[in-house]
Write an enzyme that holds these catalytic residues in place. Structure first.
Site, PDB file in Angstrom:
ATOM      1  N   HIS A  92       0.838  -1.206   0.000  1.00 37.01           N
ATOM      2  CA  HIS A  92       0.000   0.000   0.000  1.00 37.01           C
ATOM      3  C   HIS A  92       0.866   1.247   0.000  1.00 37.01           C
ATOM      4  CE1 HIS A  92      -2.656  -2.887   2.419  1.00 37.01           C
ATOM      5  NE2 HIS A  92      -2.575  -3.204   1.150  1.00 37.01           N
TER       6      HIS A  92
ATOM      7  N   ARG B  53     -13.133   4.805 -10.816  1.00 29.43           N
ATOM      8  CA  ARG B  53     -13.141   3.337 -10.858  1.00 29.43           C
ATOM      9  C   ARG B  53     -13.675   2.818  -9.526  1.00 29.43           C
ATOM     10  NH1 ARG B  53      -7.692   0.012 -11.650  1.00 29.43           N
ATOM     11  NH2 ARG B  53      -7.219   0.663  -9.536  1.00 29.43           N
TER      12      ARG B  53
ATOM     13  N   ASP C  75      -2.690  -5.048 -15.873  1.00 33.77           N
ATOM     14  CA  ASP C  75      -3.215  -6.391 -15.660  1.00 33.77           C
ATOM     15  C   ASP C  75      -3.323  -7.152 -16.973  1.00 33.77           C
ATOM     16  OD1 ASP C  75      -3.655  -7.019 -12.909  1.00 33.77           O
ATOM     17  OD2 ASP C  75      -5.061  -5.348 -12.846  1.00 33.77           O
TER      18      ASP C  75
ATOM     19  N   CYS D 251      -5.273   2.804 -19.950  1.00 34.78           N
ATOM     20  CA  CYS D 251      -4.866   3.521 -18.730  1.00 34.78           C
ATOM     21  C   CYS D 251      -3.785   2.806 -17.920  1.00 34.78           C
ATOM     22  CB  CYS D 251      -6.079   3.830 -17.855  1.00 34.78           C
ATOM     23  SG  CYS D 251      -6.841   2.353 -17.172  1.00 34.78           S
TER      24      CYS D 251
HETATM   25  C1  PEP Z   1      -4.231  -1.714 -14.886  1.00 38.99           C
HETATM   26  O1  PEP Z   1      -4.336  -2.889 -14.514  1.00 38.99           O
HETATM   27  O2  PEP Z   1      -3.667  -1.385 -15.940  1.00 38.99           O
HETATM   28  C2  PEP Z   1      -4.773  -0.619 -14.067  1.00 38.99           C
HETATM   29  C3  PEP Z   1      -4.791   0.614 -14.509  1.00 38.99           C
HETATM   30  O3  PEP Z   1      -5.197  -0.937 -12.828  1.00 38.99           O
HETATM   31  P1  PEP Z   1      -4.242  -1.186 -11.582  1.00 38.99           P
HETATM   32  O4  PEP Z   1      -2.842  -0.882 -11.999  1.00 38.99           O
HETATM   33  O5  PEP Z   1      -4.750  -0.311 -10.502  1.00 38.99           O
HETATM   34  O6  PEP Z   1      -4.473  -2.651 -11.346  1.00 38.99           O
HETATM   35 MG    MG Z   2      -5.759  -3.391 -12.947  1.00 39.78          MG
END
Ligand code: PEP
Ligand code: MG
Length: 774
Positions: A364, A507, A630, A677
């Site tokens: 975190h 989100r 991800d 993103c």
């Molecule tokens: C991603 O997975 O690209 C994303 C923007 O979400 P996080 O990095 O918060 O998992």
């Molecule tokens: Mg993600």
């Protein structure tokens, strides 16, 4: 050897203390110490082995073994019985040393004559210093009492002596904190910073490890433990009633604070001559040593609790608070073993960087450091032992390297690097109000990623068109209890106010996997990244959605609202989430609350499965946002948090780009706006390639908007696409080399300085049946 009495132990400690206080060369004093220990404990041999480096122990003094072996005999950790003590950081006690598995005979010492062996670690709060050994001719196992007595002696040695000073000239520990040190760690957040060390928890200094009056020390210990118990009880009674997880943790604290075993061990140490604080620290050292070897995450957490409790007790006993009176230096770089997200937020933007001895890329604290846009290095081994408050320090977050007390040449090269970054940022400021328009007239919308209210001032200064991703989990991660609906509504409203009419894509809560809420029971899943996370939690535990969605609706106060659902893997999950939103809108309307002027709900495409969802999904979604972090980890089956593999596959790999192109096509067919993103959107070369594949909206860290825009404005996307197509036709693994050549020819080569970008792996093609293509 007679059974030892506590008075004898105290006598031994007194003799040791007197010797340590005497003047004299280090070696001489060390020799005297081994003599005193052997004499007092009635053994023929006492030896002190100290670490020369992280893996080598050296015999530094002995009473009873051959003197010629001193500074000659060396062992590796794990080698022989001494090495075994050092590797496990636990005593080894045997009546027949030569018969022990792993016994290593060292002829130069003459130790074959000694049958019994007792070795205990010399350690200080998890820092391994060496091994203290006693041996005797008579074949007998040492009693628990004797083991304990030797541990107490080892504790005093660790605490009272600058042991390194005995290891030999040049290696003196007293000089250790003056030498420059380079430490390699893991990259938590890229960036570069120069500053001075600010220790999050300056170590409690114990000036009196040996005490004369055990009755007084016991009284002090009991008084401090009573205070500790009261404060833990108070925390428990203040904990919110329904918060079973927090209560569970506090109950574990209380259990430790009331543990008879813990108290008894400390009382025994005091009876043997330690002061109350030295007794606490001895227990703490043992807990830290255990922490390093316990594989079970839950037990490790509990040992952390005990460590934390010991810290509180030490501060009560010594009166040394966190506030040592030291002044925070200019450009502070925070150094800590670990830090919670809330504590890091408290420091806020005053920090230039963060270095953690533990922590992880996914912790975190790392998420907060990213939000604060300061470089973060994790797993910086031994940093809390090496660094002193005020030490000059350079943090190279791009390479994961820390230079502590750097040489001037290193510091000046580093300053050049920072200056280049600053100059580039100034250049970007000049195009802040210009559009991200390519030479062939394509407009790319550049938005920013955010997660804290503190990020919002970057919106105007970065030139972002809006917030493409607002990670709402930070408010949940940085506190010990579930935030209330009203608090969230107020915060989201402030975010929208600060965005001043620009679109903010909120989100919904994305927890699970690496993001574990302090008040949520850990799930102990075999593979959390593939486990119960994000919308899966949201749909199964809909209470959070029922709290968060109305908070968003209320925050909008009649303004347009954009909601984005993370980690949708199949159509149904999206419809279920969308139904939730519809229900909440109905409920709010029924309550007479003002509804948003318009509502859009989109899905994050983070699993390859969603790219193949039915057309109806694309038609229903108001927009798609590709969560590249991800998506890439699942596309290549390479854990985004695992340093060994996370950079193994290039984002510009032809397969991945082709896949992105297909997603864009499906969105174009159904007229669904699509953006990207993930972190890669903020890398200029990647951004150009994404745009060439048809993406017209990219969301990134605010600091990346300038560099990305600068490159986009200087390229022709048709040319970029032709280069990509050509590389693809040639069978290239990654388009990066071809794109790099093209950019250099176009005079934009300097933009391709991406520490994260790697050339694709080359594979030799010897002995294959089919010849390699020309
Ligand atoms: C991603 O997975 O690209 C994303 C923007 O979400 P996080 O990095 O918060 O998992
Ligand atoms: Mg993600």
């Amino acid at each position: 050897m007679p059974e030892r009495t506590e008075t004898e132990s105290r006598k031994l400690l007194r003799r040791l203390q007197a010797t340590l206080a005497e003047a004299g060369a280090g070696q001489e004093r060390l020799d005297r110490i081994t003599h005193i220990i052997a004499d007092s404990l009635g053994c023929e041999v006492c030896s002190i082995y100290l670490f020369r480096d992280a893996i080598t122990l050296e015999l530094c003094a002995t009473e009873g073994l051959a003197q010629g072996a001193v500074h000659v005999t060396r062992l590796r950790v794990g080698e022989g019985l001494v090495g075994r003590v050092a590797s496990r950081m636990r005593p080894v006690n045997t009546d027949n040393a030569p018969a022990e598995p792993g016994f290593r005979y060292m002829p130069e010492t003459g130790e074959e004559a000694f049958s019994s062996f007792l070795g205990v670690p010399i350690q200080r709060l998890g820092e391994k210093l060496g091994v203290l050994v006693i041996q005797s001719r008579e074949a007998r196992a040492f009693s628990d009492d004797e083991v304990y007595a030797l541990e107490v002696v080892a504790m005093v040695l660790a605490e009272m002596t600058e042991l390194g000073a005995f290891v030999g000239e040049g290696e003196a520990m007293s000089a250790r904190h003056q030498k420059s040190v380079v430490i390699h760690g893991g990259i938590g957040q890229e960036g570069a910073a120069e500053g001075r060390v600010w220790l999050h928890e300056p170590r409690v200094v114990i000036t009196n490890p040996v005490a004369e009056d055990p009755t007084e020390e016991l009284r002090r210990l009991n008084e401090a433990v009573d205070q500790l118990r009261v404060s833990v009880d108070q925390m428990l009674s203040n904990a919110p009633k329904g918060d079973s997880e927090q209560i569970e943790v506090l109950q574990a604290y209380r259990m430790f604070a009331n543990s008879r075993g813990w108290m008894r061990r400390m009382e025994e140490d005091i009876a043997r001559g330690l002061s109350a604080e030295a007794a606490v620290e001895k227990e703490q050292s043992a807990a830290r040593a255990r922490m390093q070897t316990v594989p079970d995450a839950y037990l490790r957490e509990r040992l952390h609790d005990l460590d934390d409790l010991s810290n509180r007790l030490l501060r009560l006993l010594t009166g040394q608070g966190k506030d040592t009176g030291a002044q925070m230096p200019d450009n502070p770089i925070l150094v800590a073993r670990n830090i919670g997200p809330a504590e890091l937020l408290d420091y806020g933007r005053s920090l230039r960087g963060v270095v953690l001895e533990e922590g992880s890329v996914a912790s975190h604290a790392a998420i907060v450091a990213r939000a604060l846009a300061i470089p973060l290095i994790v797993h910086a081994e031994r940093i809390t032992q090496e660094a002193l408050n005020g030490d000059p320090i350079l943090v190279d977050g791009d390479a994961g390297v820390i230079h502590l007390r750097p040489e001037e040449t290193v510091a000046s090269a580093f300053r050049d690097k920072i200056a280049m970054r600053t100059a580039a940022q100034e250049r970007y400021a000049s195009i802040r109000d210009k559009p991200a328009e390519t030479l062939d007239g394509a407009h790319i919308s550049l938005t920013m990623n955010a997660g804290l209210m503190a990020d919002l001032p970057s919106l105007p200064s970065s030139g972002a068109e809006g917030v493409g991703l607002f990670r709402t989990e930070l408010q949940f991660l940085t506190r010990n209890t579930v935030p209330k609906r009203g608090e969230l509504a107020a915060l989201y409203a402030r975010v929208m106010d600060a965005a001043a009419g620009k679109r903010v894509a909120f989100r919904t809560l994305d927890i699970g996997s690496d993001k574990v809420l302090p008040y949520m029971k850990p799930q102990d899943e075999p593979n959390p990244a593939l486990g119960w996370r994000a919308i899966r939690v949201g749909l199964d535990k809909s209470g959070v959605m029922r709290m968060q969605l109305p908070a968003l609706i209320r925050a909008a106060m009649g303004r347009p609202l954009t909601v984005m659902v993370p980690f949708i893997a199949q159509f149904e999950e999206f419809t279920a989430a969308r139904d939730h939103l519809m229900r909440e809108l109905d409920r709010e309307a029924a309550l007479g609350h003002t509804l948003p002027e318009s509502v859009e709900i989109g899905a994050m495409l983070e699993t390859p499965s969603l790219a193949f969802a039915p057309r109806q999904f694309f038609e229903l979604a108001d927009f798609i946002s590709i969560g590249g972090n991800d998506l890439k980890q699942f596309f290549f089956a390479a854990d985004r948090e695992n340093e060994r593999v996370r950079r193994r596959y290039d984002t510009l790999n032809v397969s991945f780009l082709t896949f992105l192109g297909q997603i864009v096509e499906r969105c174009v067919e159904t007229d669904t706006p699509v953006s990207f993103c993930g972190e890669d959107a903020g890398r200029p070369v990647e951004a150009v390639c994404f745009a060439a594949m048809g993406l017209r909206s990219l969301s990134m860290r605010p600091a990346s908007i300038g560099p990305v825009k600068s490159l986009l404005r200087r390229v022709d996307l048709r040319e970029a696409r032709a280069v990509i197509n050509e590389a693809q036709a040639q069978g290239a693994q990654s388009v990066r080399p071809a794109v790099r050549v093209w950019l250099t020819r176009a005079g934009c080569g300097s933009e391709d300085r991406d520490p994260a970008g790697r050339d694709p792996q080359s594979v030799s093609s010897r002995n294959f049946k089919k010849p390699a293509p020309a």
